[in-house]
Design a protein around this motif. Sequence first.
Motif, short mmCIF file in Angstrom:
data_model
loop_
_atom_site.label_atom_id
_atom_site.label_comp_id
_atom_site.label_asym_id
_atom_site.label_seq_id
_atom_site.Cartn_x
_atom_site.Cartn_y
_atom_site.Cartn_z
N SER A 182 1.38 8.10 6.54
CA SER A 182 2.63 7.50 6.06
C SER A 182 2.73 6.77 4.78
CB SER A 182 3.05 6.41 7.20
OG SER A 182 4.52 6.17 7.09
N LYS A 183 2.99 5.60 4.74
CA LYS A 183 2.92 4.76 3.48
C LYS A 183 3.21 5.53 2.24
CE LYS A 183 0.96 0.61 5.36
NZ LYS A 183 -0.10 0.37 6.36
N ASP B 155 -6.39 7.99 11.42
CA ASP B 155 -5.25 7.31 11.07
C ASP B 155 -5.38 6.99 9.51
OD1 ASP B 155 -3.22 5.54 10.26
OD2 ASP B 155 -3.81 3.81 11.93
N ASP C 107 7.72 5.61 10.33
CA ASP C 107 6.88 4.69 10.06
C ASP C 107 5.50 5.11 10.68
OD1 ASP C 107 6.51 3.37 12.59
OD2 ASP C 107 8.75 3.22 12.38
N GLY C 108 4.67 4.33 10.05
CA GLY C 108 3.18 4.55 10.54
C GLY C 108 2.81 4.30 11.90
N ALA C 109 3.43 3.04 12.52
CA ALA C 109 3.20 2.93 13.86
C ALA C 109 3.87 3.97 14.70
CB ALA C 109 3.70 1.45 14.11
N TYR D 70 -7.06 -1.54 12.92
CA TYR D 70 -5.38 -1.91 12.82
C TYR D 70 -4.82 -0.60 12.88
CZ TYR D 70 -0.83 -3.22 11.31
OH TYR D 70 0.54 -3.30 11.31
N HIS D 71 -3.94 -0.20 13.59
CA HIS D 71 -3.06 1.01 13.82
C HIS D 71 -1.75 0.73 13.75
CE1 HIS D 71 -6.77 3.32 13.88
NE2 HIS D 71 -7.18 2.33 14.92
N GLY D 72 -1.09 -0.47 13.84
CA GLY D 72 0.15 -0.59 13.72
C GLY D 72 0.59 -1.55 14.85
N ILE E 149 -2.94 6.67 7.25
CA ILE E 149 -1.67 5.91 6.93
C ILE E 149 -1.90 4.89 5.89
CG2 ILE E 149 0.22 4.34 7.71
CD1 ILE E 149 -0.18 5.40 10.50
N ALA E 150 -2.99 4.47 5.49
CA ALA E 150 -3.29 3.72 4.41
C ALA E 150 -4.21 4.47 3.48
CB ALA E 150 -4.10 2.51 4.84
N GLU F 267 -9.85 4.67 11.31
CA GLU F 267 -9.33 4.52 10.17
C GLU F 267 -10.40 5.14 9.20
OE1 GLU F 267 -7.29 0.07 9.33
OE2 GLU F 267 -8.59 0.14 11.10
N TRP G 258 0.83 -1.22 -0.19
CA TRP G 258 0.02 -0.01 0.09
C TRP G 258 0.92 1.20 -0.05
CZ3 TRP G 258 -3.50 -1.42 4.93
CH2 TRP G 258 -3.77 -2.91 4.82
N VAL H 224 1.29 6.92 15.01
CA VAL H 224 -0.04 6.68 15.67
C VAL H 224 0.58 6.84 17.51
CG1 VAL H 224 -1.45 4.64 16.70
CG2 VAL H 224 -0.86 5.04 14.21
C1 PLP Z 1 0.24 0.29 7.84
C2 PLP Z 1 -0.74 0.99 9.02
C3 PLP Z 1 -0.16 1.42 10.08
C4 PLP Z 1 1.44 1.00 10.55
O1 PLP Z 1 2.10 1.67 9.66
P1 PLP Z 1 4.00 0.96 9.69
O2 PLP Z 1 4.61 1.94 8.91
O3 PLP Z 1 3.57 -0.30 9.04
O4 PLP Z 1 4.28 1.00 11.19
C5 PLP Z 1 -0.90 2.22 10.93
N1 PLP Z 1 -2.21 2.26 10.52
C6 PLP Z 1 -2.84 1.83 9.44
C7 PLP Z 1 -4.09 2.09 9.26
C8 PLP Z 1 -1.97 1.15 8.59
O5 PLP Z 1 -2.70 0.62 7.44
#
Ligand code: PLP
Length: 433
Positions: free
Chosen positions: A278-279, A254, A114-116, A148-150, A256-257, A220, A56, A119
């Motif tokens: 992120s991502k 969040d 990174d995403g985590a 899902y948040h990491g 990130i995705a 999310e 992603w 968060v």
């Molecule tokens: C991927 C993701 C994360 C974590 O990001 P990382 O870079 O893998 O740590 C957090 N929240 C959501 C919604 C994600 O899709």
Amino acid sequence: MPNSDWLARSRAAVWHPCTQMKRHETLPLVPIARGEGAWLYDFDGRRYLDAVSSWWVNLFGHCNPRINAAVADQLGKLEHVMLAGFTHEPAVRLSERLAQVAPAGLGHCFYASDGASAVEIALKMSAHYWLNRDKPGKTGFISLQNSYHGETLGALSVTDMALFRGAYGALLKHNATVASPDWRNAAQGECARDFALRCADLLEAHLQHHHDSLAAFIVEPLVQGATGMAMYHPVYLQRARALCDRYEVHLIADEIAVGIGRTGTMFACEQPDFLCLSKGISGGYLPLSVVMCTDNIYQAFYDDEVARGFLHSHSYSGNPLACRAALATLDIFAQDDVLNANRGKAAYFNRVSAPLREHIRVQNFRHTGMIWAFEVDSPHGDFARRCFSLALEQELLLRPIGKTVYFMPPYIICHEEMDLLVARTLGIVELLT
Ligand SMILES: *Cc1c(COP(=O)(O)O)cnc(C)c1O
């Protein structure tokens, strides 16, 4: 395959993410030599259509010439400098650009890699805000069911997926979850909007009872990705915003995705207090994440006293190479009118994917922006693994989640590639049902 001795050693030397390593006794790792556009190539000239944007992250294809040029230019100037006490042009320009495109009022950017970590930052900032505002009891968080948040401990404590939490329960702070507006759970005859409103009522009931102890609601927006691309009606986010205001609880989006154009608009949530990105933000090039927040949050930390500040840090915060990749990514959005182009691509894909949508064994076919997903009614308990392997044979990189197959292609995917993706996925569905 040239020089394949490193590949033979790979399994012992590299412990792969999200993987039971023993499975690779029978499932070979896929060695990738290079990438171009939507395709990845191995050493034998085999190719794979990257239908999941390499987890992603990839928005404009592999080895994109414009992003390559920006990173190469930055490499000749400054690869990195610490962001405490020092500053650099890529970080300043990226922060200003993000503030222009983000929902109004999100003017301050805090960087991580990174995403985590993003968060973690949002959670810590939220609780610290309430402490600075003399409400030290507001330290709890809520998230949606199946969120899902990491996977760092703080992020995992607001993640509701047994697969990831199971072994670590004793290490995690307890946070409650509220009903997910995922429309697959609607009652028979109930539309997605009505179901979302019903879930918002449950959110309100929870906030009514617990707001004194709550710092933030993390969500999310529109698509819960890791649980299997659960999608829901946007009215839920509107209600959540109003409820968080009424009960004085922060709303953390969040994205990130889903941020950076994935759901069809630049961002999926309209007015959060914190926005985590992120991502895709670096086009899939370099690890970068950012938490954007409102001026109200920022001001609560702005003080003569050091300890009232936000003292969190990461070594690579605001790395200049990553910031340049992100700036080049935003340039492509502007120069190519990407959101508009994506609407055309999504319409095309919705047309050509009709045979999948209508397949007797395909359920809940759904779509938001540049994300498509469906469940396959398959007798195979190890559907995800079989589908992944069959897809590789068909030149596709698919990574189903349970019996959910999803497509999250790079935005540069063309009509011919979409045709190929549908035709070959249909073939795989036939083989597995
Ligand atoms: C991927 C993701 C994360 C974590 O990001 P990382 O870079 O893998 O740590 C957090 N929240 C959501 C919604 C994600 O899709």
